[in-house]
Design a protein around this motif. Sequence first.
Motif, PDB file in Angstrom:
ATOM      1  N   LYS A  50      32.003  55.027 -39.741  1.00 60.44           N
ATOM      2  CA  LYS A  50      32.522  53.889 -38.993  1.00 60.44           C
ATOM      3  C   LYS A  50      31.502  53.422 -37.967  1.00 60.44           C
ATOM      4  O   LYS A  50      30.738  54.205 -37.416  1.00 60.44           O
ATOM      5  CB  LYS A  50      33.836  54.246 -38.286  1.00 60.44           C
ATOM      6  CG  LYS A  50      34.996  54.513 -39.215  1.00 60.44           C
ATOM      7  CD  LYS A  50      36.264  54.800 -38.419  1.00 60.44           C
ATOM      8  CE  LYS A  50      37.456  55.052 -39.330  1.00 60.44           C
ATOM      9  NZ  LYS A  50      38.696  55.318 -38.553  1.00 60.44           N
ATOM     10  N   SER A  51      31.536  52.117 -37.721  1.00 59.84           N
ATOM     11  CA  SER A  51      30.702  51.537 -36.683  1.00 59.84           C
ATOM     12  C   SER A  51      31.574  50.581 -35.881  1.00 59.84           C
ATOM     13  O   SER A  51      32.465  49.924 -36.432  1.00 59.84           O
ATOM     14  CB  SER A  51      29.528  50.781 -37.299  1.00 59.84           C
ATOM     15  OG  SER A  51      28.655  50.288 -36.299  1.00 59.84           O
ATOM     16  N   PHE A 105      26.347  47.182 -35.791  1.00 60.52           N
ATOM     17  CA  PHE A 105      25.730  46.953 -34.484  1.00 60.52           C
ATOM     18  C   PHE A 105      26.356  47.882 -33.452  1.00 60.52           C
ATOM     19  O   PHE A 105      27.533  48.223 -33.544  1.00 60.52           O
ATOM     20  CB  PHE A 105      25.918  45.496 -34.062  1.00 60.52           C
ATOM     21  CG  PHE A 105      25.293  44.511 -35.009  1.00 60.52           C
ATOM     22  CD1 PHE A 105      23.990  44.076 -34.824  1.00 60.52           C
ATOM     23  CD2 PHE A 105      26.000  44.037 -36.106  1.00 60.52           C
ATOM     24  CE1 PHE A 105      23.405  43.184 -35.705  1.00 60.52           C
ATOM     25  CE2 PHE A 105      25.419  43.152 -37.002  1.00 60.52           C
ATOM     26  CZ  PHE A 105      24.117  42.718 -36.803  1.00 60.52           C
ATOM     27  N   PRO A 106      25.585  48.267 -32.412  1.00 56.31           N
ATOM     28  CA  PRO A 106      26.109  49.164 -31.400  1.00 56.31           C
ATOM     29  C   PRO A 106      26.942  48.471 -30.329  1.00 56.31           C
ATOM     30  O   PRO A 106      27.648  49.137 -29.575  1.00 56.31           O
ATOM     31  CB  PRO A 106      24.837  49.759 -30.780  1.00 56.31           C
ATOM     32  CG  PRO A 106      23.813  48.679 -30.949  1.00 56.31           C
ATOM     33  CD  PRO A 106      24.138  48.018 -32.247  1.00 56.31           C
ATOM     34  N   SER A 107      26.864  47.152 -30.245  1.00 53.96           N
ATOM     35  CA  SER A 107      27.574  46.431 -29.190  1.00 53.96           C
ATOM     36  C   SER A 107      27.968  45.044 -29.671  1.00 53.96           C
ATOM     37  O   SER A 107      27.397  44.510 -30.639  1.00 53.96           O
ATOM     38  CB  SER A 107      26.699  46.299 -27.939  1.00 53.96           C
ATOM     39  OG  SER A 107      25.585  45.456 -28.216  1.00 53.96           O
ATOM     40  N   ALA A 108      28.957  44.458 -28.971  1.00 53.50           N
ATOM     41  CA  ALA A 108      29.384  43.104 -29.306  1.00 53.50           C
ATOM     42  C   ALA A 108      28.263  42.108 -29.049  1.00 53.50           C
ATOM     43  O   ALA A 108      28.068  41.164 -29.835  1.00 53.50           O
ATOM     44  CB  ALA A 108      30.623  42.742 -28.488  1.00 53.50           C
ATOM     45  N   SER A 109      27.514  42.301 -27.974  1.00 50.44           N
ATOM     46  CA  SER A 109      26.431  41.367 -27.661  1.00 50.44           C
ATOM     47  C   SER A 109      25.349  41.383 -28.728  1.00 50.44           C
ATOM     48  O   SER A 109      24.773  40.340 -29.064  1.00 50.44           O
ATOM     49  CB  SER A 109      25.835  41.694 -26.286  1.00 50.44           C
ATOM     50  OG  SER A 109      25.322  43.020 -26.257  1.00 50.44           O
ATOM     51  N   ALA A 110      25.076  42.555 -29.297  1.00 52.86           N
ATOM     52  CA  ALA A 110      24.072  42.648 -30.356  1.00 52.86           C
ATOM     53  C   ALA A 110      24.539  41.919 -31.612  1.00 52.86           C
ATOM     54  O   ALA A 110      23.750  41.207 -32.263  1.00 52.86           O
ATOM     55  CB  ALA A 110      23.770  44.116 -30.674  1.00 52.86           C
ATOM     56  N   LEU A 111      25.800  42.066 -31.955  1.00 49.28           N
ATOM     57  CA  LEU A 111      26.357  41.354 -33.106  1.00 49.28           C
ATOM     58  C   LEU A 111      26.338  39.844 -32.870  1.00 49.28           C
ATOM     59  O   LEU A 111      25.915  39.070 -33.742  1.00 49.28           O
ATOM     60  CB  LEU A 111      27.789  41.825 -33.371  1.00 49.28           C
ATOM     61  CG  LEU A 111      28.629  41.000 -34.355  1.00 49.28           C
ATOM     62  CD1 LEU A 111      27.963  40.932 -35.720  1.00 49.28           C
ATOM     63  CD2 LEU A 111      30.032  41.577 -34.471  1.00 49.28           C
TER      64      LEU A 111
END
Length: 328
Positions: A50-51, A105-111
């Motif tokens: 899961k990510s 992606f590790p974060s919402a901002s990265a996505l």
Amino acid sequence: MKPAWIACVALSAMFPAGAQDVVQISLFRTGSYEQLTDADPVPIPESALKSPFTLLSVMEMSGEFLSDPDNLWFVRAVTVQPPTGQLRGMDFFDVFGGFVLFETFPSASALEAAFAAGRYRYTFGSLITGDSTFDLSLPDATLPAVPRVVNFAAAQTVDPGQLFVLQWAEAAPSAGGARLRVFSPESGEVVYDSGVIVGEPTSAAIPAGSLQGGRTYAAEIMITRIDVDESDGVPGLSAESVAVTTVPLTTTSGGGGSLTITSISSGADGSVRFVIDCSPGLPLELQSAPALGPAWETVSTATPESTPTTLVVPAGTVGDLSFFRAVQ
């Protein structure tokens, strides 16, 4: 007179796969969170399975294309160019019925940075017919507001014999809606599904009798915003942004009434009969364990129409020394 040669040529060889075989293009962006206390949800932990933040895009192909594996020989490349960043290739997966791009992606901002608002250009490259392009315009880069359960404490003492309303902050988008699903702690199967709740909901009701007593479930609130819905053309175009929060949901054991094993007797065939005071209309389980502790096993189930009710455990089901409890 010599007989004429009769030629039979497969039409698929005369008309190889091309742009007309692209029937649907979809783009899904998802953020997954968990709320384990009466506090703001946090992204789920990253794991091999899961990510917390994902992008899934699918170029779905026609049934005619999928019916002939040789059509893949004519495909040069399938790609998508986001509004910013590098060109991405899409790989064929039969289970999706077409070509797929999946990234984590590790974060919402990265996505949101990697797959921002703007034009997404999809290219289907054919060795025979050349390149065909399709544009999908994403109007919003942000994910929906994360649902935060506001009656978290009440969700830990749910009476399964009564209707329970799970409430969250931030209304779901009118173009999309919400959905509540409750999962069994043992099997992971869905035990309740609200279906899509349209409008701008901030709550979902779990009907009485949907859950069993004395259990901790996983409740999943899914908030969806429909960003693109163009189904009239070919290919159809769609895009959705999703925020999901999972919370524990714990039920009390009473179910609104008494729950007591009033008598135990053995039958001539070696079976054991249990008479139980319970709440009619709710699932009832009789569980057994060789010793007091967490390792309880269900040995008989029923949904009684009246109380008391009788559950029978066949001969040989349990050992010579066993503990029993009723759960509802």
